[in-house]
Design a protein around this motif. Structure first.
Motif, short mmCIF file in Angstrom:
data_model
loop_
_atom_site.label_atom_id
_atom_site.label_comp_id
_atom_site.label_asym_id
_atom_site.label_seq_id
_atom_site.Cartn_x
_atom_site.Cartn_y
_atom_site.Cartn_z
N ASP A 1 0.27 -1.00 -0.15
CA ASP A 1 -0.32 0.02 -0.26
C ASP A 1 0.76 1.41 -0.02
OD1 ASP A 1 -2.49 -1.13 -0.23
OD2 ASP A 1 -2.50 -1.61 1.82
N ASP A 2 1.99 1.09 0.87
CA ASP A 2 3.12 1.88 1.24
C ASP A 2 3.91 2.82 -0.57
OD1 ASP A 2 2.80 2.75 3.51
OD2 ASP A 2 4.25 1.13 4.08
N ASN B 1 2.24 2.17 -3.09
CA ASN B 1 1.22 2.48 -4.14
C ASN B 1 1.00 4.58 -3.76
OD1 ASN B 1 0.75 0.90 -5.91
ND2 ASN B 1 -1.03 -0.15 -3.71
N GLU B 2 1.36 5.00 -3.28
CA GLU B 2 1.67 6.04 -2.89
C GLU B 2 2.49 7.63 -3.17
OE1 GLU B 2 1.29 7.60 1.38
OE2 GLU B 2 1.10 5.56 2.08
N ALA B 3 2.35 8.41 -3.10
CA ALA B 3 2.92 9.68 -4.07
C ALA B 3 4.77 9.21 -3.52
CB ALA B 3 2.28 11.05 -4.23
N ASP C 1 4.79 11.45 -0.61
CA ASP C 1 4.10 11.13 0.99
C ASP C 1 4.66 9.96 1.89
OD1 ASP C 1 2.37 13.09 -0.05
OD2 ASP C 1 1.05 11.57 -1.29
N LEU C 2 5.14 9.66 0.71
CA LEU C 2 5.58 7.77 1.19
C LEU C 2 6.97 8.79 2.12
CD1 LEU C 2 6.57 5.10 1.91
CD2 LEU C 2 7.55 4.68 0.03
N LYS D 1 6.08 9.37 5.47
CA LYS D 1 5.38 8.55 5.93
C LYS D 1 6.89 7.76 6.98
CE LYS D 1 2.47 5.41 5.42
NZ LYS D 1 0.93 4.52 4.63
#
Length: 286
Positions: free
Chosen positions: A231-232, A234-236, A239-240, A243
């Motif tokens: 899922d991480d 699949n983020e921009a 954004d990762l 995180k």
């Protein structure tokens, strides 16, 4: 986005030195970083080296993606160069370089022997941009710590002749970057792998570049090193990075997380990687 450029005065001087000495050598050893083979080639050197026989030395193969390294060696051979991948730090395959040089110079050596020269000397110039491991290559070939080394760009400042054997002599040269990169991607690759002094670029910008590349090409490395999930991925990328900054204990210090990622990659903690493919343009990579 800020452009990465770096061309200290000593590099202009080094370029002139190469131009003056090239006529004195039989062939050229061009040392590149196996993780960025084409980006770590100085385009000015093609003009300076002209038609001298050349051996492409892909150093740091222990840090690069093995399949990609094999593809790059084949690519340079297809371009008409001799090519070899090595790990100079551990002297892996290094002694094949004199063998390649002798093979390239076979006709010239034969002519000299026909004139009565018993043991003709092969003179080679070793060139490469900063921090590709050029001086380590030379030290291993001469079996002594003569060429100055250091894990930072711009250590070698002067030319010097080094004797590898009774018939193989090497000219060390300072690492030379060029005044302007053809694309920002080249600057990013060189900054990420350490060919450019860390003081001249922004860690968050280069770290984000590296994270983006690993998300696309080496996601398993991120999963292993930072416990990133599918899922991480699949983020921009930004954004990762945010995180990861929090999960790795850097609060909101994004630049520190970016710096951590850069140095983890350089030290092999993210596994073996290569940042470009043979024949790929920067437009293809984006």
């Amino acid at each position: 986005m800020a452009q990465i450029q770096w061309f200290p005065g000593h590099m202009a001087k080094a370029r002139k030195q190469v131009q003056e000495k090239i006529k004195q050598v039989d062939l050229v050893l061009e040392v590149v970083d196996a993780r960025t083979p084409e980006s770590s080639r100085n385009p000015m050197l093609d003009e300076l080296v002209a038609d001298k026989p050349r051996i492409m030395v892909l150093n740091k193969q222990d840090l690069a993606d093995p399949a990609m390294t094999a593809a790059w060696v084949q690519y340079y051979q297809d371009q008409g160069f001799a090519a070899i991948a090595i790990d100079a730090q551990h002297a892996k395959r290094l002694q094949q370089i004199p063998q390649l040089a002798t093979k390239l110079m076979a006709e010239k050596i034969a002519r000299k022997k026909a004139r009565g020269i018993r043991n003709p000397m092969i003179k080679a110039m070793c060139i490469g941009i900063p921090n590709v491991g050029k001086s380590t290559v030379l030290n291993r070939l001469v079996r002594r710590n003569i060429a100055v080394t250091g894990n930072k760009p711009g250590v070698t400042k002067n030319q010097q002749w080094l004797k590898a054997s009774d018939n193989f002599q090497l000219l060390d040269t300072p690492g030379i970057l060029w005044p302007k990169f053809a694309s920002q991607a080249i600057g990013m690759r060189l900054a990420f792998t350490g060919a450019i002094a860390d003081a001249v670029f922004q860690e968050d910008m280069v770290g984000l570049y590296g994270l983006t590349y690993f998300m696309a090409h080496y996601p398993a490395a991120l999963k292993k090193a930072y416990h990133v999930t599918d899922d991480d991925l699949n983020e921009a990328p930004h954004d990762l990075l945010v995180k990861l900054t929090k999960s790795q204990g850097f609060a909101e210090a994004y630049d520190r997380m970016a710096e951590r990622l850069i140095f983890d990659a350089r030290q092999g903690k993210l596994g073996r990687f290569t940042l470009e493919k043979p024949g790929e343009t920067d437009a293809d990579a984006e």
